[in-house]
Scaffold this motif. Structure first.
Motif, short mmCIF file in Angstrom:
data_model
loop_
_atom_site.label_atom_id
_atom_site.label_comp_id
_atom_site.label_asym_id
_atom_site.label_seq_id
_atom_site.Cartn_x
_atom_site.Cartn_y
_atom_site.Cartn_z
N ASN A 174 -16.20 -105.29 -113.10
CA ASN A 174 -16.88 -104.13 -113.24
C ASN A 174 -16.70 -103.51 -114.50
N THR A 175 -17.69 -103.13 -115.23
CA THR A 175 -17.70 -102.79 -116.81
C THR A 175 -16.89 -101.44 -116.73
N SER A 176 -17.02 -100.55 -115.78
CA SER A 176 -16.46 -99.20 -115.81
C SER A 176 -15.04 -99.12 -115.41
N ARG A 177 -14.46 -100.14 -115.24
CA ARG A 177 -12.94 -100.53 -114.75
C ARG A 177 -12.12 -99.85 -115.81
N GLN A 178 -10.85 -99.51 -115.26
CA GLN A 178 -9.81 -99.20 -116.15
C GLN A 178 -8.90 -100.40 -116.50
N THR A 179 -8.65 -101.05 -117.60
CA THR A 179 -8.02 -102.08 -118.07
C THR A 179 -6.57 -101.61 -118.28
N LEU A 180 -5.69 -102.44 -118.08
CA LEU A 180 -4.32 -102.35 -118.39
C LEU A 180 -3.60 -103.50 -118.55
N LEU A 181 -3.25 -103.62 -119.85
CA LEU A 181 -2.82 -104.92 -120.40
C LEU A 181 -1.20 -104.83 -120.69
N PHE A 182 -0.47 -105.62 -120.28
CA PHE A 182 1.05 -105.35 -120.11
C PHE A 182 1.49 -106.94 -120.87
N SER A 183 2.35 -106.82 -122.19
CA SER A 183 2.76 -108.25 -122.72
C SER A 183 4.12 -107.79 -123.38
N ALA A 184 4.61 -108.60 -123.39
CA ALA A 184 6.18 -108.63 -124.18
C ALA A 184 5.93 -108.66 -125.69
N THR A 185 4.93 -109.50 -126.29
CA THR A 185 4.82 -109.48 -127.34
C THR A 185 3.33 -109.32 -127.98
N MET A 186 2.73 -109.12 -129.18
CA MET A 186 1.46 -108.68 -129.21
C MET A 186 0.73 -109.67 -130.46
N PRO A 187 0.60 -111.06 -130.08
CA PRO A 187 -0.07 -111.87 -130.98
C PRO A 187 -1.37 -111.49 -131.24
N ASP A 188 -2.01 -111.94 -132.27
CA ASP A 188 -3.30 -111.73 -132.78
C ASP A 188 -4.28 -111.92 -131.47
N GLN A 189 -4.19 -113.15 -130.70
CA GLN A 189 -5.19 -113.54 -129.47
C GLN A 189 -5.14 -112.01 -128.48
N ILE A 190 -3.78 -111.54 -128.44
CA ILE A 190 -3.99 -110.48 -127.41
C ILE A 190 -4.79 -109.10 -128.02
N LYS A 191 -4.64 -109.07 -129.46
CA LYS A 191 -5.18 -108.00 -130.30
C LYS A 191 -6.91 -108.03 -129.94
N ARG A 192 -7.25 -109.36 -130.33
CA ARG A 192 -8.81 -109.63 -130.31
C ARG A 192 -9.00 -109.47 -128.86
N LEU A 193 -8.52 -109.92 -127.93
CA LEU A 193 -8.64 -109.64 -126.32
C LEU A 193 -8.98 -108.02 -126.02
N ALA A 194 -7.91 -107.49 -126.71
CA ALA A 194 -7.84 -106.03 -126.21
C ALA A 194 -9.18 -105.24 -127.12
N SER A 195 -9.29 -105.44 -128.20
CA SER A 195 -10.44 -105.12 -128.90
C SER A 195 -12.04 -105.30 -128.37
N LYS A 196 -11.99 -106.69 -127.77
CA LYS A 196 -13.12 -107.10 -127.11
C LYS A 196 -13.43 -106.47 -125.94
N TYR A 197 -12.59 -106.13 -125.17
CA TYR A 197 -12.76 -105.83 -123.65
C TYR A 197 -12.14 -104.60 -123.34
N MET A 198 -11.48 -103.77 -123.91
CA MET A 198 -10.84 -102.62 -123.49
C MET A 198 -11.78 -101.35 -124.38
N LYS A 199 -11.46 -100.28 -123.96
CA LYS A 199 -12.45 -99.13 -124.36
C LYS A 199 -11.63 -98.84 -125.64
N LYS A 200 -12.64 -98.13 -126.57
CA LYS A 200 -12.00 -98.09 -127.98
C LYS A 200 -10.90 -97.19 -128.06
N ASP A 201 -10.78 -96.23 -127.16
CA ASP A 201 -9.68 -95.16 -127.21
C ASP A 201 -8.36 -95.69 -126.25
#
Length: 521
Positions: A174-201
């Motif tokens: 569902n595109t109007s879902r709430q997305t929660l991402l939990f990670s111990a580290t923050m590599p570039d792949q995670i940042k790209r994934l967050a930027s692409k699929y999570m809300k801008k705020d």
């Protein structure tokens, strides 16, 4: 976030009821910071180490915001089936009183059984990417109306090559879902994934890992059975005889019960927890600082602010809910350039968490055996002899010579001295010990043909054995993992079921062989 309680966080009453039943008195840092933001409806990136309470951080607000429904309201993705089972178990406890339907979905389990459960209606699915994607392709999982998509241990999922699977799952959600991402580290792949699929705020919550200095703290653990917890503590105190000790319990009720039991055994002890008023707590703390109180039993919350330099022992009667609290606890000893001792009473079920503590704190927690009566006798004997010698040197016993002379006429004075020492010894004991050592089932050591190169962990191994052989995970003892093989200790009565059900099965892709090894030295 000082002094925040769970009931300050606007969680559902039934979720608060479950948290209280679980014994958690105060949220960890990630919980205190993440829960309000999630309840406000924001997407979040939660950056925190394993063992900080992340499951409750996303589980409590998520389960507060969803109701029992015929369609899936939330999907939690985890990198391994072991973690999926662990997260599902934790969420089941969090949602105990709300009666939401949860289902763990992972490979290695019959998919037909999962499909049958899904058709009955499930509120929350916890699964691994590969199996979730399999269900999506079979049209047995519909994510078109989910309210929450949660990626737990996101960096591990990416390390394991799940990026494409994750993206396909996100696209099916569902595109109007709430997305929660939990990670111990923050590599570039995670940042790209967050930027692409999570809300801008989306909010980024980062919990800084505290460093732990342990040079002056000797850390040990005692493996115990839950029913023997109090007797084990008494044996430890009778042998170590700490000069000043803080004993930690997980709950307020646990503090009250332990204080009552210890006082009944003659210990000079009082408790501190959040239900006590300020005057009570200050009075107890004053006595402890002045040395008129030998033992202080406390919860993590009540112990905050205790600043005493002469604490010789910290004892984790019960392990805390997160690693951060363990760090704070043992930091109460080893102060002012003095050595300190930290003991933990650990059941086999808690062994994996102990290993997480070791890994996170980069320290070694060594095993010790619960003392025997012989060892207790040796300690008390030395003390009694020391006290007798001191009394003889002080030469202030003249009033008792007449009594001793009368006894000499009827008994051998060596026998009289031995009888008096026996009386002193029994007076010094804190528990009515009946056995020299605490009895347990005889353990057998098993050799397993898998090791580190197969990506085996204690957690994955315990989960595999307990589910495959249908045995209680809490009964599996010591685990020693080497590069190509592993040793585990199990009660003798579990050897046949484990070997019968597990030999020949695949674990991490390798066919498993098990043999009885020589006894552990």
């Amino acid at each position: 976030m000082e002094n925040i309680k769970f009931n300050n966080l606007k969680l559902d009453e039934k979720i608060l009821q479950s948290i209280d039943a679980m014994g958690f008195e105060e949220p960890s840092q990630i919980q205190a910071e993440a829960i309000p933001v999630i309840l406000e409806g924001h997407d979040i990136i939660g950056q925190a180490q394993t063992g900080t309470g992340k499951t409750l951080a996303f589980g409590a607000p998520m389960m507060s915001m969803i109701e029992n429904n015929t369609k899936i309201s939330a999907l939690i993705l985890a990198p391994t089936r072991e973690l999926a089972i662990q997260v599902n178990d934790e969420l089941t406890r969090v949602g105990k009183f709300k009666r939401l339907q949860l289902l763990p979905v992972y490979g290695g389990q019959p998919i037909d059984r999962q499909i049958k459960s899904l058709r009955k209606g499930v509120d929350i699915v916890v699964g691994t990417p590969g199996r979730i994607l399999d269900h999506i392709k079979r049209n047995t999982i519909d994510l078109s109306e989910i309210k929450f998509l949660i990626l737990d241990e996101a960096d591990e999922m990416l390390n394991m090559g799940f990026i494409e699977d994750i993206e396909e799952i996100i696209k099916a959600s569902n595109t109007s879902r709430q997305t929660l991402l939990f990670s111990a580290t923050m590599p570039d792949q995670i940042k790209r994934l967050a930027s692409k699929y999570m809300k801008k705020d989306a909010k980024h919550i980062k919990i800084v890992k505290n460093a732990l200095t342990v040079e002056r703290i000797k850390q040990h653990y005692y493996e115990i059975k839950a029913k023997d917890r109090f007797e084990s503590l008494c044996r430890i105190l009778d042998v170590d005889e700490p000069s000043s000790s803080i004993i930690f319990c997980k709950t307020k009720r646990g503090v009250d019960e332990l204080v009552e039991s210890m006082q009944a055994r003659g210990y000079n002890v009082e408790g501190m927890h959040g239900d006590m008023n300020q005057n009570q707590r200050l009075n107890t703390l004053r006595k402890f600082k002045e040395g008129t109180l030998d033992f202080l039993v406390a919860t993590d919350v009540a112990a905050r602010g205790i600043d005493v330099d002469d604490v010789s022992h910290v004892i984790n009667y019960e392990l805390p809910q997160d690693i951060e609290s363990y760090v704070h606890r043992i930091g109460r000893t080893g102060r002012a350039n003095k050595e300190g001792t930290a003991y933990s009473l650990v059941t086999p079920r808690e062994y994996m968490f102990l290993k997480q503590i070791e890994k996170s704190t980069k320290s070694k927690i060594k095993r010790k055996d619960v003392p025997t009566i012989d060892e207790i006798f040796e300690t008390k004997y030395k003390n009694i002899v020391k006290d007798i010698k001191q009394t003889l040197e002080e030469d202030n016993f003249k009033n008792f010579i007449q009594v001793a002379t009368e006894l000499d006429e009827e008994y051998n004075l060596v026998d009289v001295a031995a009888a008096l020492m026996k009386m002193l010894f029994e007076k010094e004991l804190s528990f009515d010990y009946t056995e020299n050592s605490i009895k347990s089932d005889e353990n057998v050591r098993l050799f397993l043909s898998v090791g580190r190169i197969d990506r085996i962990t204690p957690k994955s191994l315990v989960t595999f054995i307990s589910t495959t052989a249908n045995v209680n995970a809490g009964e599996i003892g010591d685990i020693d993992i080497f590069d190509k093989f592993t040793f585990i200790d199990v009660p003798e009565r579990l050897v046949n079921p484990i070997m019968k059900e597990c030999i020949g099965k695949r674990l991490q892709g390798r066919r498993l062989n098990i043999e009885i090894a020589k006894s552990k030295k």
